[in-house]
Design an enzyme around this catalytic site. Structure first.
Site, PDB file in Angstrom:
ATOM      1  N   LYS A  58      17.721  -4.330  -1.304  1.00  0.00           N
ATOM      2  CA  LYS A  58      18.963  -3.690  -1.718  1.00  0.00           C
ATOM      3  C   LYS A  58      20.150  -4.437  -1.103  1.00  0.00           C
ATOM      4  O   LYS A  58      20.154  -4.745   0.094  1.00  0.00           O
ATOM      5  CB  LYS A  58      18.989  -2.226  -1.278  1.00  0.00           C
ATOM      6  CG  LYS A  58      17.984  -1.361  -2.015  1.00  0.00           C
ATOM      7  CD  LYS A  58      18.334  -1.221  -3.485  1.00  0.00           C
ATOM      8  CE  LYS A  58      17.373  -0.293  -4.201  1.00  0.00           C
ATOM      9  NZ  LYS A  58      17.737  -0.080  -5.619  1.00  0.00           N
ATOM     10  N   LYS A  85      11.574   2.410 -16.413  1.00  0.00           N
ATOM     11  CA  LYS A  85      11.097   3.513 -15.586  1.00  0.00           C
ATOM     12  C   LYS A  85      10.687   4.654 -16.487  1.00  0.00           C
ATOM     13  O   LYS A  85      11.456   5.065 -17.374  1.00  0.00           O
ATOM     14  CB  LYS A  85      12.193   3.950 -14.605  1.00  0.00           C
ATOM     15  CG  LYS A  85      12.619   2.827 -13.664  1.00  0.00           C
ATOM     16  CD  LYS A  85      13.737   3.242 -12.720  1.00  0.00           C
ATOM     17  CE  LYS A  85      14.092   2.096 -11.774  1.00  0.00           C
ATOM     18  NZ  LYS A  85      15.184   2.439 -10.849  1.00  0.00           N
TER      19      LYS A  85
END
Length: 330
Positions: free
Chosen positions: A107, A214
């Site tokens: 991240k 997803k």
């Protein structure tokens, strides 16, 4: 077969899982589990999502619990480690939770941090993985085009596999892809697929090289597979910080993708201190099995959310179910 609302509410178990590290601004993840004829399934849209968006997640839960999953093409799914926006000296401890993984997603662009923080974190991950490891970064839409170009230049020395959602809009993704094409670093789209009214727009615009898909946000395994087939782009199947039940949904999606070129973001159960499954779907030898986990009733009791949060989630289920009824999705 579609469940009635009363059946969903009757089997709903609302849980709250503490996390090992703060991620996406939260330290605990709430989710609802249902038991359908196909087994346990999950509804866990993030709390800030409006009902119209969250309804797709309920559709996915119904799809996985009340409809047979496609025949799998593989029985294990290689996964990546997920490194939150931690200090560089915390990287080794994070990676230790993902034994055998060859890939890490890092991240970056965390509010309140600097590009120097990102560079230090990514450097620590590259050193831990070694030159053969695969390293990808995820900015979660938080750069503008100029910031993204500057950051990608700064991070390019670490041999990036791809940069995930560096900017927010499809036009911005197309622009940063054009500006950095000479560097040979692919651009991946996540939010531009799962949060878009038209998930195919990013592919039509030539704004990404890779799609992150997803199962929950896209309405379930079968809906996600239709998107994969329509785009023709390589995909990475990822999670939305799910329990082992939601991860199983993602694993069954990944198992049905014809060509799975990239390690998947389905190792995130390692980010929880506890899980709902007796045998959690955490990475072992760099992969997770394609299986429905056995949910531990005692754990469900122990991890039950407070009564006010349970009521909040049950009311949310009612609202999202009505959204699905109005749209004729059920």
């Amino acid at each position: 077969m579609t469940p009635e609302l009363v059946d969903l509410l009757g089997s709903a178990r609302v849980v709250r899982l503490p996390m090992t590290t703060r991620f996406r601004g939260i330290t605990a993840r709430e989710a609802v589990l249902f038991e359908g004829p196909e087994g346990w399934t999950e509804f866990s849209p993030f709390v800030e999502y409006e009902d119209e968006e969250a309804a797709a997640w309920l559709h996915a839960a119904i799809d996985f619990g009340w409809r047979a999953a496609p025949e799998p093409l593989r029985d294990r799914i290689p996964v990546n480690a997920t490194v939150p926006a931690v200090r560089a000296d915390a990287v080794a401890g994070i990676l230790a939770r993902y034994p055998g993984t060859r890939t890490a997603k890092v991240k970056v662009a965390e509010p309140g941090q600097t590009l120097a923080d990102d560079v230090a974190r990514v450097r620590a991950v590259r050193e831990a993985l070694g030159p053969e490891g695969r390293l990808r970064v995820d900015a979660n839409t938080l750069w503008n085009v100029d910031e993204a170009e500057h950051a990608i230049h700064a991070l390019a020395e670490f041999d990036l596999e791809y940069v995930e959602q560096p900017c927010a809009t499809v036009d911005e993704l197309a622009e940063i892809r054009r500006r950095t094409a000479y560097m040979g670093i692919p651009i991946a789209a996540d939010e531009s697929v799962r949060k878009a009214s038209d998930p195919l727009a990013v592919a039509r615009a030539g704004a990404a090289d890779i799609l992150i898909v997803k199962a929950q946000p896209l309405g379930g395994i079968h809906a996600a597979l239709r998107i994969v087939a329509a785009t023709g782009l390589p995909v990475v199947v990822s999670s939305a910080l799910d329990t082992s039940v939601g991860i199983a949904m993602g694993a069954h999606l990944a198992a049905a993708v014809p060509d799975l070129e990239y390690d998947c973001g389905l190792g995130t159960v390692a980010m929880f201190e506890q899980d709902v499954a007796a045998d959690p779907l955490v990475p072992a030898d760099g992969a997770i099995p394609v299986a429905r986990p056995s949910v531990d009733a005692e754990r469900l009791d122990r991890l039950a959310a407070p009564a006010d949060r349970r009521d909040w989630w049950l009311d949310r289920i009612r609202r999202c179910y009505r959204v699905l009824e109005r749209s004729a999705a059920l």
